[in-house]
Design a protein around this motif. Structure first.
Motif, PDB file in Angstrom:
ATOM      1  N   ASN A  67      33.258 107.731  20.115  1.00 25.83           N
ATOM      2  CA  ASN A  67      32.387 106.952  19.233  1.00 25.83           C
ATOM      3  C   ASN A  67      33.114 105.830  18.507  1.00 25.83           C
ATOM      4  O   ASN A  67      32.633 105.353  17.479  1.00 25.83           O
ATOM      5  N   ARG A  68      34.261 105.393  19.026  1.00 21.71           N
ATOM      6  CA  ARG A  68      34.994 104.292  18.403  1.00 21.71           C
ATOM      7  C   ARG A  68      34.574 102.969  19.027  1.00 21.71           C
ATOM      8  O   ARG A  68      34.483 102.859  20.252  1.00 21.71           O
ATOM      9  N   LEU A  69      34.343 101.980  18.151  1.00 24.81           N
ATOM     10  CA  LEU A  69      33.966 100.641  18.583  1.00 24.81           C
ATOM     11  C   LEU A  69      35.166  99.710  18.435  1.00 24.81           C
ATOM     12  O   LEU A  69      35.781  99.654  17.370  1.00 24.81           O
ATOM     13  N   THR A  70      35.483  98.984  19.508  1.00 27.49           N
ATOM     14  CA  THR A  70      36.655  98.110  19.508  1.00 27.49           C
ATOM     15  C   THR A  70      36.262  96.730  20.022  1.00 27.49           C
ATOM     16  O   THR A  70      35.662  96.626  21.098  1.00 27.49           O
ATOM     17  N   PRO A  71      36.580  95.658  19.276  1.00 26.42           N
ATOM     18  CA  PRO A  71      36.282  94.308  19.769  1.00 26.42           C
ATOM     19  C   PRO A  71      36.993  94.039  21.088  1.00 26.42           C
ATOM     20  O   PRO A  71      38.144  94.433  21.268  1.00 26.42           O
ATOM     21  N   GLU A  72      36.327  93.349  21.989  1.00 26.46           N
ATOM     22  CA  GLU A  72      36.940  93.034  23.281  1.00 26.46           C
ATOM     23  C   GLU A  72      38.038  91.980  23.150  1.00 26.46           C
ATOM     24  O   GLU A  72      39.010  92.006  23.887  1.00 26.46           O
ATOM     25  N   GLU A  73      37.845  91.041  22.230  1.00 20.72           N
ATOM     26  CA  GLU A  73      38.830  89.970  22.059  1.00 20.72           C
ATOM     27  C   GLU A  73      39.162  89.823  20.582  1.00 20.72           C
ATOM     28  O   GLU A  73      38.282  89.608  19.760  1.00 20.72           O
ATOM     29  N   GLY A  74      40.436  89.935  20.251  1.00 22.41           N
ATOM     30  CA  GLY A  74      40.870  89.710  18.885  1.00 22.41           C
ATOM     31  C   GLY A  74      40.462  90.822  17.938  1.00 22.41           C
ATOM     32  O   GLY A  74      40.213  91.957  18.345  1.00 22.41           O
ATOM     33  N   ALA A  75      40.354  90.451  16.662  1.00 23.38           N
ATOM     34  CA  ALA A  75      40.048  91.418  15.614  1.00 23.38           C
ATOM     35  C   ALA A  75      38.584  91.313  15.211  1.00 23.38           C
ATOM     36  O   ALA A  75      37.843  90.443  15.677  1.00 23.38           O
ATOM     37  N   TRP A  76      38.175  92.215  14.325  1.00 24.52           N
ATOM     38  CA  TRP A  76      36.833  92.144  13.765  1.00 24.52           C
ATOM     39  C   TRP A  76      36.692  90.864  12.944  1.00 24.52           C
ATOM     40  O   TRP A  76      37.626  90.452  12.268  1.00 24.52           O
ATOM     41  N   PRO A  77      35.514  90.214  12.964  1.00 25.53           N
ATOM     42  CA  PRO A  77      35.342  88.977  12.210  1.00 25.53           C
ATOM     43  C   PRO A  77      35.346  89.177  10.694  1.00 25.53           C
ATOM     44  O   PRO A  77      35.611  88.256   9.935  1.00 25.53           O
ATOM     45  N   GLY A  78      35.033  90.369  10.246  1.00 31.31           N
ATOM     46  CA  GLY A  78      35.090  90.708   8.827  1.00 31.31           C
ATOM     47  C   GLY A  78      35.743  92.062   8.688  1.00 31.31           C
ATOM     48  O   GLY A  78      36.737  92.340   9.350  1.00 31.31           O
ATOM     49  N   ARG A  79      35.167  92.925   7.855  1.00 33.17           N
ATOM     50  CA  ARG A  79      35.722  94.274   7.775  1.00 33.17           C
ATOM     51  C   ARG A  79      35.427  95.016   9.067  1.00 33.17           C
ATOM     52  O   ARG A  79      34.438  94.730   9.766  1.00 33.17           O
ATOM     53  N   ALA A  80      36.273  95.950   9.403  1.00 34.01           N
ATOM     54  CA  ALA A  80      36.145  96.668  10.664  1.00 34.01           C
ATOM     55  C   ALA A  80      34.897  97.555  10.665  1.00 34.01           C
ATOM     56  O   ALA A  80      34.716  98.386   9.780  1.00 34.01           O
ATOM     57  N   LEU A  81      34.049  97.351  11.656  1.00 31.32           N
ATOM     58  CA  LEU A  81      32.866  98.197  11.852  1.00 31.32           C
ATOM     59  C   LEU A  81      33.129  99.049  13.088  1.00 31.32           C
ATOM     60  O   LEU A  81      32.445  98.931  14.105  1.00 31.32           O
ATOM     61  N   ASP A  82      34.119  99.913  12.987  1.00 33.67           N
ATOM     62  CA  ASP A  82      34.634 100.595  14.168  1.00 33.67           C
ATOM     63  C   ASP A  82      33.961 101.926  14.461  1.00 33.67           C
ATOM     64  O   ASP A  82      34.437 102.701  15.288  1.00 33.67           O
ATOM     65  N   SER A  83      32.850 102.197  13.780  1.00 36.57           N
ATOM     66  CA  SER A  83      32.059 103.382  14.092  1.00 36.57           C
ATOM     67  C   SER A  83      30.586 103.018  13.956  1.00 36.57           C
ATOM     68  O   SER A  83      30.229 102.038  13.290  1.00 36.57           O
ATOM     69  N   ILE A  84      29.725 103.823  14.560  1.00 40.40           N
ATOM     70  CA  ILE A  84      28.280 103.561  14.474  1.00 40.40           C
ATOM     71  C   ILE A  84      27.793 103.656  13.026  1.00 40.40           C
ATOM     72  O   ILE A  84      27.061 102.771  12.560  1.00 40.40           O
ATOM     73  N   PRO A  85      28.188 104.692  12.247  1.00 39.63           N
ATOM     74  CA  PRO A  85      27.742 104.719  10.845  1.00 39.63           C
ATOM     75  C   PRO A  85      28.226 103.527  10.025  1.00 39.63           C
ATOM     76  O   PRO A  85      27.489 103.022   9.176  1.00 39.63           O
ATOM     77  N   ALA A  86      29.465 103.042  10.266  1.00 36.84           N
ATOM     78  CA  ALA A  86      29.979 101.901   9.507  1.00 36.84           C
ATOM     79  C   ALA A  86      29.149 100.648   9.786  1.00 36.84           C
ATOM     80  O   ALA A  86      28.820  99.885   8.872  1.00 36.84           O
ATOM     81  N   TRP A  87      28.798 100.419  11.044  1.00 35.27           N
ATOM     82  CA  TRP A  87      27.992  99.255  11.410  1.00 35.27           C
ATOM     83  C   TRP A  87      26.587  99.382  10.823  1.00 35.27           C
ATOM     84  O   TRP A  87      26.029  98.417  10.283  1.00 35.27           O
ATOM     85  N   TYR A  88      26.015 100.571  10.930  1.00 36.44           N
ATOM     86  CA  TYR A  88      24.667 100.819  10.392  1.00 36.44           C
ATOM     87  C   TYR A  88      24.630 100.564   8.887  1.00 36.44           C
ATOM     88  O   TYR A  88      23.705  99.919   8.376  1.00 36.44           O
TER      89      TYR A  88
END
Length: 233
Positions: free
Chosen positions: A62-83
């Motif tokens: 369930n980890r989300l990782t950007p395909e290129e570079g870093a996250w544009p803001g704070r890391a939304l590396d899980s579904i609950p964090a993005w939600y």
């Protein structure tokens, strides 16, 4: 009451290698790079923005990782964090003067006596800081459709009933249901299809053309409920 809980569980190992992210845009609909609502799509293990091409991959934990570079803001590396990030954005918008949002829907009405469905025709679901309204097409707010500003909201002084379902105003749109922030119902529904709104004599089921909208509306009710509780403290 508020909407039912967020449509995801605790972190767990996922099965289905090669298609882990398919359907994830039904929950994670807003792009963290360009900020556009209803812009995310999925294929295989990828969740990507159709507007700016920002993309992440979902792994079996369930980890989300950007395909290129870093996250544009704070890391939304899980579904609950993005939600939760989406909820924070909705909260900011609802606090802006004049903000409103509306969605065209196809309405089904189910009688509470026997749950027999009938076609309710074209309708519109409307959101602003004063609550949620379901109205007949073609009118909702004077300011237009969608994510627009400066439109006419329902107003906190609109005529109402004890259970929060306000009546239509003369010469205005036919209001089928209206809920103030302090009297929001529990909203249920089916991912990618519809939400259910309880009325006095029937259950109203607006169905959306965009499959990402049901969770948007569930989350909007959650945010309105939280804002109302915060203002009452």
């Amino acid at each position: 009451q508020q909407a039912e809980g967020a449509p995801f569980g605790k972190s767990r190992r996922l099965s289905g290698e090669g298609r882990l992210a398919e359907g994830l845009e039904l929950i994670l609909r807003r792009c963290p790079a360009c900020g556009r609502e209803l812009s995310m799509a999925s294929a295989g293990n990828r969740l990507f923005c159709e507007e700016c091409d920002f993309a992440v991959t979902l792994d079996e934990y369930n980890r989300l990782t950007p395909e290129e570079g870093a996250w544009p803001g704070r890391a939304l590396d899980s579904i609950p964090a993005w939600y939760d990030w989406q909820a924070a954005g909705l909260r900011r918008l609802l606090l802006e003067p004049g903000y409103h949002y509306s969605s065209p829907v196809r309405l089904t009405i189910l009688s509470k006596d026997n749950f027999q469905p009938s076609d309710g025709g074209a309708a519109r679901l409307c959101l602003d800081r004063d609550g949620v309204r379901l109205v007949r097409e073609p009118v909702c707010f004077a300011g237009g459709e969608g994510d627009s500003r400066g439109g006419e909201g329902s107003g906190s002084d609109s005529p109402g009933t004890a259970d929060g379902r306000r009546e239509a105003v003369p010469d205005g749109p036919e209001v089928l249901l209206s809920f103030s922030p302090g009297q929001l119902p529990t909203i249920t529904g089916t991912l990618g299809r519809y939400v259910d709104l309880p009325g006095l004599e029937a259950l109203y089921r607006p169905e959306f053309e965009d499959r990402r909208l049901p969770v948007f509306w569930m989350q909007a009710v959650e945010v309105l409920y939280e804002l109302e509780n915060a203002s009452a403290e």
